[in-house]
Design a protein around this motif. Structure first.
Motif, PDB file in Angstrom:
ATOM      1  N   ILE A 145      73.085  -2.659  10.079  1.00 57.04           N
ATOM      2  CA  ILE A 145      73.347  -3.683   9.055  1.00 57.04           C
ATOM      3  C   ILE A 145      74.834  -3.750   8.741  1.00 57.04           C
ATOM      4  CG2 ILE A 145      72.978  -4.241   6.599  1.00 57.04           C
ATOM      5  CD1 ILE A 145      70.067  -3.299   6.969  1.00 57.04           C
ATOM      6  N   SER A 146      75.443  -2.575   8.653  1.00 55.63           N
ATOM      7  CA  SER A 146      76.867  -2.575   8.332  1.00 55.63           C
ATOM      8  C   SER A 146      77.678  -3.264   9.443  1.00 55.63           C
ATOM      9  CB  SER A 146      77.288  -1.131   8.060  1.00 55.63           C
ATOM     10  OG  SER A 146      78.503  -0.862   8.611  1.00 55.63           O
ATOM     11  N   LEU A 147      77.270  -3.065  10.692  1.00 57.11           N
ATOM     12  CA  LEU A 147      77.970  -3.731  11.800  1.00 57.11           C
ATOM     13  C   LEU A 147      77.714  -5.242  11.764  1.00 57.11           C
ATOM     14  CD1 LEU A 147      77.249  -1.192  14.688  1.00 57.11           C
ATOM     15  CD2 LEU A 147      79.425  -1.566  13.522  1.00 57.11           C
ATOM     16  N   ALA A 148      76.432  -5.607  11.600  1.00 58.10           N
ATOM     17  CA  ALA A 148      76.083  -7.047  11.604  1.00 58.10           C
ATOM     18  C   ALA A 148      76.793  -7.772  10.450  1.00 58.10           C
ATOM     19  CB  ALA A 148      74.574  -7.217  11.496  1.00 58.10           C
ATOM     20  N   ASN A 149      76.954  -7.082   9.328  1.00 60.16           N
ATOM     21  CA  ASN A 149      77.580  -7.721   8.163  1.00 60.16           C
ATOM     22  C   ASN A 149      79.078  -7.968   8.344  1.00 60.16           C
ATOM     23  OD1 ASN A 149      75.212  -8.041   6.809  1.00 60.16           O
ATOM     24  ND2 ASN A 149      75.500  -6.327   5.394  1.00 60.16           N
ATOM     25  N   HIS A 150      79.637  -7.465   9.444  1.00 62.59           N
ATOM     26  CA  HIS A 150      81.039  -7.816   9.736  1.00 62.59           C
ATOM     27  C   HIS A 150      81.163  -9.266  10.197  1.00 62.59           C
ATOM     28  CE1 HIS A 150      83.557  -4.211   9.321  1.00 62.59           C
ATOM     29  NE2 HIS A 150      82.403  -3.577   9.431  1.00 62.59           N
ATOM     30  N   HIS A 151      80.028  -9.842  10.633  1.00 65.71           N
ATOM     31  CA  HIS A 151      80.052 -11.260  11.000  1.00 65.71           C
ATOM     32  C   HIS A 151      80.346 -12.067   9.727  1.00 65.71           C
ATOM     33  CE1 HIS A 151      78.686 -15.245  12.075  1.00 65.71           C
ATOM     34  NE2 HIS A 151      78.606 -14.865  13.357  1.00 65.71           N
ATOM     35  N   PRO A 152      81.235 -13.052   9.814  1.00 65.23           N
ATOM     36  CA  PRO A 152      81.626 -13.755   8.576  1.00 65.23           C
ATOM     37  C   PRO A 152      80.483 -14.502   7.882  1.00 65.23           C
ATOM     38  CG  PRO A 152      82.597 -14.807  10.525  1.00 65.23           C
ATOM     39  CD  PRO A 152      82.008 -13.514  10.985  1.00 65.23           C
ATOM     40  N   ARG A 153      79.401 -14.811   8.604  1.00 68.94           N
ATOM     41  CA  ARG A 153      78.320 -15.566   7.945  1.00 68.94           C
ATOM     42  C   ARG A 153      77.011 -14.774   7.885  1.00 68.94           C
ATOM     43  NH1 ARG A 153      81.607 -18.745  10.405  1.00 68.94           N
ATOM     44  NH2 ARG A 153      80.669 -18.433  12.449  1.00 68.94           N
ATOM     45  N   VAL A 154      77.093 -13.451   8.007  1.00 70.30           N
ATOM     46  CA  VAL A 154      75.885 -12.609   7.902  1.00 70.30           C
ATOM     47  C   VAL A 154      76.050 -11.667   6.703  1.00 70.30           C
ATOM     48  CG1 VAL A 154      74.515 -10.799   9.033  1.00 70.30           C
ATOM     49  CG2 VAL A 154      75.367 -12.728  10.370  1.00 70.30           C
ATOM     50  N   ASN A 155      75.030 -11.603   5.868  1.00 69.88           N
ATOM     51  CA  ASN A 155      75.077 -10.686   4.719  1.00 69.88           C
ATOM     52  C   ASN A 155      73.678 -10.137   4.456  1.00 69.88           C
ATOM     53  OD1 ASN A 155      75.754  -9.244   2.486  1.00 69.88           O
ATOM     54  ND2 ASN A 155      75.949 -11.010   1.125  1.00 69.88           N
ATOM     55  N   ILE A 156      73.311  -9.113   5.237  1.00 73.82           N
ATOM     56  CA  ILE A 156      71.958  -8.549   5.142  1.00 73.82           C
ATOM     57  C   ILE A 156      71.899  -7.589   3.951  1.00 73.82           C
ATOM     58  CG2 ILE A 156      70.178  -7.240   6.390  1.00 73.82           C
ATOM     59  CD1 ILE A 156      71.644  -8.111   9.008  1.00 73.82           C
ATOM     60  N   LEU A 157      70.800  -7.657   3.197  1.00 77.04           N
ATOM     61  CA  LEU A 157      70.635  -6.764   2.043  1.00 77.04           C
ATOM     62  C   LEU A 157      70.181  -5.377   2.520  1.00 77.04           C
ATOM     63  CD1 LEU A 157      69.028  -9.180  -0.551  1.00 77.04           C
ATOM     64  CD2 LEU A 157      71.403  -8.434  -0.418  1.00 77.04           C
ATOM     65  N   ASN A 158      69.854  -4.520   1.567  1.00 76.34           N
ATOM     66  CA  ASN A 158      69.516  -3.131   1.896  1.00 76.34           C
ATOM     67  C   ASN A 158      68.009  -2.889   1.949  1.00 76.34           C
ATOM     68  OD1 ASN A 158      72.231  -2.168   1.918  1.00 76.34           O
ATOM     69  ND2 ASN A 158      72.194  -2.413  -0.310  1.00 76.34           N
ATOM     70  N   PRO A 159      67.525  -2.210   2.986  1.00 74.65           N
ATOM     71  CA  PRO A 159      66.124  -1.780   2.960  1.00 74.65           C
ATOM     72  C   PRO A 159      65.925  -0.749   1.844  1.00 74.65           C
ATOM     73  CG  PRO A 159      67.148  -1.351   5.120  1.00 74.65           C
ATOM     74  CD  PRO A 159      68.242  -1.703   4.171  1.00 74.65           C
ATOM     75  N   GLY A 160      64.684  -0.546   1.476  1.00 73.82           N
ATOM     76  CA  GLY A 160      64.380   0.462   0.448  1.00 73.82           C
ATOM     77  C   GLY A 160      62.924   0.847   0.585  1.00 73.82           C
ATOM     78  N   PRO A 161      62.345   1.508  -0.434  1.00 69.81           N
ATOM     79  CA  PRO A 161      60.939   1.924  -0.334  1.00 69.81           C
ATOM     80  C   PRO A 161      59.969   0.808  -0.709  1.00 69.81           C
ATOM     81  CG  PRO A 161      61.899   2.716  -2.374  1.00 69.81           C
ATOM     82  CD  PRO A 161      62.999   1.986  -1.651  1.00 69.81           C
ATOM     83  N   GLY A 162      60.501  -0.398  -0.996  1.00 65.63           N
ATOM     84  CA  GLY A 162      59.654  -1.516  -1.437  1.00 65.63           C
ATOM     85  C   GLY A 162      60.371  -2.229  -2.562  1.00 65.63           C
ATOM     86  N   VAL A 163      59.779  -3.309  -3.042  1.00 60.99           N
ATOM     87  CA  VAL A 163      60.428  -4.099  -4.100  1.00 60.99           C
ATOM     88  C   VAL A 163      59.690  -3.892  -5.412  1.00 60.99           C
ATOM     89  CG1 VAL A 163      60.844  -6.461  -4.894  1.00 60.99           C
ATOM     90  CG2 VAL A 163      61.452  -5.808  -2.569  1.00 60.99           C
ATOM     91  N   GLY A 164      60.431  -3.505  -6.451  1.00 62.30           N
ATOM     92  CA  GLY A 164      59.813  -3.248  -7.743  1.00 62.30           C
ATOM     93  C   GLY A 164      60.332  -4.157  -8.834  1.00 62.30           C
ATOM     94  N   GLY A 165      60.001  -3.801 -10.071  1.00 63.19           N
ATOM     95  CA  GLY A 165      60.417  -4.613 -11.220  1.00 63.19           C
ATOM     96  C   GLY A 165      59.381  -5.672 -11.526  1.00 63.19           C
ATOM     97  N   HIS A 166      59.642  -6.444 -12.573  1.00 62.16           N
ATOM     98  CA  HIS A 166      58.666  -7.422 -13.043  1.00 62.16           C
ATOM     99  C   HIS A 166      58.894  -8.822 -12.503  1.00 62.16           C
ATOM    100  CE1 HIS A 166      56.050  -5.199 -15.418  1.00 62.16           C
ATOM    101  NE2 HIS A 166      55.930  -6.015 -16.441  1.00 62.16           N
ATOM    102  N   CYS A 167      59.931  -8.976 -11.674  1.00 63.77           N
ATOM    103  CA  CYS A 167      60.328 -10.346 -11.339  1.00 63.77           C
ATOM    104  C   CYS A 167      60.163 -10.658  -9.865  1.00 63.77           C
ATOM    105  CB  CYS A 167      61.786 -10.552 -11.753  1.00 63.77           C
ATOM    106  SG  CYS A 167      62.095  -9.995 -13.424  1.00 63.77           S
ATOM    107  N   ILE A 168      60.948  -9.930  -9.039  1.00 60.87           N
ATOM    108  CA  ILE A 168      61.023 -10.321  -7.628  1.00 60.87           C
ATOM    109  C   ILE A 168      59.699 -10.106  -6.912  1.00 60.87           C
ATOM    110  CG2 ILE A 168      62.248  -9.828  -5.466  1.00 60.87           C
ATOM    111  CD1 ILE A 168      64.712  -9.933  -6.952  1.00 60.87           C
ATOM    112  N   ALA A 169      58.939  -9.086  -7.338  1.00 63.85           N
ATOM    113  CA  ALA A 169      57.661  -8.816  -6.676  1.00 63.85           C
ATOM    114  C   ALA A 169      56.540  -9.714  -7.215  1.00 63.85           C
ATOM    115  CB  ALA A 169      57.292  -7.345  -6.850  1.00 63.85           C
TER     116      ALA A 169
END
Ligand code: SAJ
Length: 413
Positions: free
Chosen positions: A242-266
């Motif tokens: 991801i860090s390599l791909a994000n060097h592309h000027p039009r690529v901005n990948i977010l971070n993987p994690g253990p899943g999506v939490g909170g009351h909103c996005i999920a």
């Protein structure tokens, strides 16, 4: 000016406090008796940096009061939860309906009613029609006319937990009126404290904009989570990728994690899916990808325990909050993972969460123990779930027999 706000939770209370700080007399309505008592003592029942001082001053200045009943006011804001229900993730609008019924007897000519709760498209119209039914002598805002006695609008919040007090002031806000005059009236009210732009539109577009913003983030996180699974199978370090791909000027990948939490996005993307299931294909797949990630993490732990060859292997879960540097455990994938592991490996799961002093009942009942970071780092399987600053600050070394499962790429970045 007098304001009546229904729901004094993570959004309603900061909003109430912000209006009161700007001289508005605010009457808050809550169903939680503990919250009412706490607020009326000038204290807060939730954790949000900077909120406590503002509430304390507002209450001592006599500008903020909480109660279990609504009252007459110039404007009403509804900030109640809108969870989903059942396997089909149908929105549960019962709290919005109850709040609307609660304020209906107090509605007078010239009032503005604003819905803030994240809601499926059409909910503001539903609020207007409940009000119309309860107030037959008043002309409640309608889509096809600018001539009305009561204005009704939708104005979603967009604040990030942990930064609510500054984002409430600085973020641009979308104000969607049932008709144009309603949008204007609602924008004037938020203009009391909002320094960001107030962008007026219609109610349906306002409702959809909130859902779209959170679905956009969910889809992008799902892309990162899917990449993490693919990379694991192909023996590629996803963080480096991801860090390599994000060097592309039009690529901005977010971070993987253990899943999506909170009351909103999920939750919010389901409100789009439930209205248009045949069309919202990427949005619904992204939800499923993110919801599946905790399962995958648990399997990783299972495999590590098996590979250790120890029947008494100890597992340490680092981080329980749904995201870094907060104490909010609501809908946190880390909590679910920790609980399920504790049920699978009884008496062998410990947890570290620097932002809480006591485990929630679900973990206590599952036999999880809250421990120190030092002790946790000696476990047979160390599962890093949240990238809290306390974990960033160290650079642990693990011995031969230990396995590190780092769902956030913290000690690899
Ligand atoms: N997450 C990842 N990888 C990332 C980013 C986030 O796994 O790269 C996870 C987090 O760990 C967390 C979840 O996603 O479990 C959600 O965290 P978040 O920081 O993305 O969002 P929230 O839920 O704290 O707040 C969101 C925000 N919406 C957007 O950024 C579009 C906020 O502005 C909204 O006001 C809030 O939802 C809301 O109330 O709707």
């Amino acid at each position: 000016m007098k304001l009546c706000i229904c729901g004094l939770g993570y959004i309603g209370l900061p909003t109430a406090a912000m209006f009161a700080r700007n001289g508005v007399s605010v009457h808050g309505v809550e169903v939680n008796q503990h919250a009412i008592e706490t607020i009326n003592q000038g204290k807060i029942h939730i954790v949000e940096p900077g909120l406590g001082e503002v509430v304390q001053k507002a209450v001592s200045d006599g500008l903020l009061k909480a109660s279990d009943r609504a009252c007459e006011a110039d404007a009403f804001i509804i900030c109640v939860p809108t969870p989903f229900t059942g396997d089909n993730h149908e929105p549960d609008l019962s709290f919005v309906d109850a709040a609307t019924e609660e304020i209906a007897p107090f509605i007078r000519k010239g009032n503005t009613v604003i819905l803030e709760s994240t809601s499926p498209v059409g909910t503001t119209e539903r609020v207007a029609s409940i009000l119309q039914k309860n107030c037959p002598d008043l002309r409640i805002a309608a889509e096809d006319s600018e001539d009305c006695d009561v204005y009704v609008a939708y104005c979603p919040e967009r604040v990030l937990p942990g930064k609510i007090m500054s984002e409430l002031i600085d973020n641009d806000r979308i104000v969607g009126g049932i008709n144009r005059i309603s949008a204007r009236k609602a924008a004037e009210i938020y203009g009391i404290f909002v320094k960001g732009e107030l962008l007026e539109t219609n109610a349906r577009t306002g409702e959809m904009s909130k859902l779209t913003e959170n679905a956009f983030r969910d889809v992008n996180i799902a892309f990162a989570n899917e990449l993490s699974l693919i990379c694991d199978r192909l023996h590629i370090d996803v963080w480096e990728l991801i860090s390599l791909a994000n060097h592309h000027p039009r690529v901005n990948i977010l971070n993987p994690g253990p899943g999506v939490g909170g009351h909103c996005i999920a939750v919010d993307p389901w409100f789009i899916v439930s209205k248009t299931p045949d069309l919202a294909r990427i949005i619904s797949t992204a939800r499923n990808v993110n919801d599946h990630k905790p399962e995958w993490v648990k399997n990783q732990v299972h495999d590590a325990v098996t590979a250790s060859g120890k029947s008494d292997a100890v597992i340490a879960c680092l981080g329980l909050a749904f995201k870094p540097d907060i104490d909010d455990l609501r809908e946190s994938p880390s909590v679910y993972i920790t609980r399920d592991l504790a049920l699978e490996f009884p008496g062998r799961v410990m947890a570290v969460e620097p932002n809480i002093s006591e485990l929630p009942d679900s973990l206590k009942n599952a036999g999880v123990t809250l421990t120190s970071l030092d002790r946790a780092l000696k476990a047979d399987v160390v599962l890093l779930l949240v990238d809290h600053r306390e974990f960033w600050a160290i650079n642990p070394e693990f011995s031969e027999g230990q396995t590190l499962i780092d769902t956030r790429g913290l000690w690899k970045r």
